[in-house]
Design a protein around this motif. Sequence first.
Motif, PDB file in Angstrom:
ATOM      1  N   MET A  47      -2.649  -5.945  -7.615  1.00  0.00           N
ATOM      2  CA  MET A  47      -2.449  -6.845  -8.714  1.00  0.00           C
ATOM      3  C   MET A  47      -1.243  -7.917  -8.588  1.00  0.00           C
ATOM      4  N   SER A  48      -0.191  -7.526  -7.709  1.00  0.00           N
ATOM      5  CA  SER A  48       0.744  -8.415  -7.653  1.00  0.00           C
ATOM      6  C   SER A  48       0.676  -9.210  -6.405  1.00  0.00           C
ATOM      7  N   MET A  52     -11.741   0.040  13.099  1.00  0.00           N
ATOM      8  CA  MET A  52     -12.203   0.518  11.615  1.00  0.00           C
ATOM      9  C   MET A  52     -11.822  -0.377  10.683  1.00  0.00           C
ATOM     10  N   ARG A  53     -12.821  -0.904   9.687  1.00  0.00           N
ATOM     11  CA  ARG A  53     -12.571  -1.724   8.781  1.00  0.00           C
ATOM     12  C   ARG A  53     -12.111  -0.586   7.499  1.00  0.00           C
ATOM     13  N   ILE A  54     -10.774  -1.085   6.876  1.00  0.00           N
ATOM     14  CA  ILE A  54     -10.288  -0.287   6.065  1.00  0.00           C
ATOM     15  C   ILE A  54      -9.749  -0.958   4.634  1.00  0.00           C
ATOM     16  N   GLY A  55      -9.940  -0.576   3.605  1.00  0.00           N
ATOM     17  CA  GLY A  55      -9.606  -1.418   2.354  1.00  0.00           C
ATOM     18  C   GLY A  55      -8.369  -0.547   1.995  1.00  0.00           C
ATOM     19  N   PHE A  56      -7.540  -1.325   1.502  1.00  0.00           N
ATOM     20  CA  PHE A  56      -5.979  -0.679   1.187  1.00  0.00           C
ATOM     21  C   PHE A  56      -5.683  -1.377  -0.199  1.00  0.00           C
ATOM     22  N   ILE A  57      -5.470  -0.409  -1.256  1.00  0.00           N
ATOM     23  CA  ILE A  57      -5.447  -1.016  -2.556  1.00  0.00           C
ATOM     24  C   ILE A  57      -3.921  -0.291  -2.990  1.00  0.00           C
ATOM     25  N   GLY A  58      -3.129  -1.242  -3.450  1.00  0.00           N
ATOM     26  CA  GLY A  58      -1.823  -0.561  -4.109  1.00  0.00           C
ATOM     27  C   GLY A  58      -0.773  -0.919  -2.907  1.00  0.00           C
ATOM     28  N   LEU A  59      -0.088  -2.103  -2.836  1.00  0.00           N
ATOM     29  CA  LEU A  59       0.713  -2.409  -1.592  1.00  0.00           C
ATOM     30  C   LEU A  59       2.214  -2.695  -1.927  1.00  0.00           C
ATOM     31  N   GLY A  60       2.641  -1.547  -2.829  1.00  0.00           N
ATOM     32  CA  GLY A  60       4.122  -1.481  -3.388  1.00  0.00           C
ATOM     33  C   GLY A  60       4.890  -1.019  -2.308  1.00  0.00           C
ATOM     34  N   ASN A  61       5.960  -0.340  -2.750  1.00  0.00           N
ATOM     35  CA  ASN A  61       7.070   0.135  -1.798  1.00  0.00           C
ATOM     36  C   ASN A  61       6.474   1.137  -0.648  1.00  0.00           C
ATOM     37  N   MET A  62       5.579   1.866  -0.984  1.00  0.00           N
ATOM     38  CA  MET A  62       4.865   2.718  -0.078  1.00  0.00           C
ATOM     39  C   MET A  62       3.718   2.441   0.513  1.00  0.00           C
ATOM     40  N   GLY A  63       2.673   1.803  -0.343  1.00  0.00           N
ATOM     41  CA  GLY A  63       1.506   1.292   0.222  1.00  0.00           C
ATOM     42  C   GLY A  63       1.641   0.024   1.284  1.00  0.00           C
ATOM     43  N   GLY A  64       2.598  -0.824   0.952  1.00  0.00           N
ATOM     44  CA  GLY A  64       2.830  -1.752   1.660  1.00  0.00           C
ATOM     45  C   GLY A  64       3.277  -1.605   3.230  1.00  0.00           C
TER      46      GLY A  64
END
Length: 297
Positions: free
Chosen positions: A31-32, A1-13
């Motif tokens: 943004m980082s 599946m193609r999944i967009g992921f936005i917000g890759l911080g401590n949790m999202g990464g």
Amino acid sequence: MRIGFIGLGNMGGPMAANLVKAGHDVAAFDMSKEAVERAVAAGARAHNSAADAAGDAEAVVTMLPAGQHVRQVYLGDNGLLKTAGKGALFIDSSTIDVATARDVHAAAKAARLDFVDAPVSGGVGGAAAGTLTFMVGGEEAAFGRAKPILEKMGKNIFHAGGAGNGQAAKICNNMLLAISMIGTCEAFVLAEKLGLDHETLFKISSTASGQCWSLTSYCPVPGPVPASPANRNYEPGFTASMMLKDLKLAQGAAQAAGAATPLGAEATALYTLFESAGVGARDFSGIIQLLRGNLRA
Ligand code: NAD
């Protein structure tokens, strides 16, 4: 599946990394720059904007700091609900206020897009291990679409009801946890003054009516539960600042809904004091130091 992921911080990464491991094609934006680089090292593809990452995705996960960021990413000028492809599913796993979650639900519904609020508990360790608990609010059909994706990042996936109920479940649970932790700490502080040792109180209360998770799984004094943060000088775990964030969300929701939560208000005041002493990065069970009067920054 193609999944967009936005917000890759401590949790999202680490959550995005688990989607890659499960075989999904993950389009990442943060943004980082460093956060995006880490995601690329884990196998995701880098994009230059949220709209770009979500562009042709079948599903999009957002993991952002607070309500204002979620509002901007979904409802802003180039917001996801305006730029999304037809039929895309949106999953917001950020912990935010119930009102913002319900506003985004309403906007998604108006755009005929599926959206669920799906905040998590389990912390950075749970995000890395793929063992998070997800509390999901939204329509049954949207929940059904989100579940197989969430199962790649978590172990327990609960449908908590309609729009915003995932956020509601999260803040009700964490308010209860803060109150029970403070109660447990008070019992140990009183026992210390009365000459009753920690192990004895633990043994009795853990099989008596005072039993609770804060006592038996996350004991705020060293000894009885070897894995609890009390045994490593209150290194987190779950920081007092994160707990304070959730308590403030609970107080805001209680005021808006007209619910009396006097102990939630007291817990918020105590964690505010704890954070103002400069120790918000300690585990939330460290509040026992404030109650003992021996808090040192
Ligand atoms: P974090 O600050 O590490 O990560 C948030 C990321 O979002 C950052 O990398 C930031 O650059 C990015 N970001 C902010 N605005 C953005 C935008 N407009 N577009 C793209 N990216 C943007 O935070 P975290 O610890 O990963 O927490 C994320 C959410 O999960 C929060 O709502 C938090 O309350 C919740 N949560 C955290 C924990 C935990 O233990 N850290 C546990 C449970 C829930």
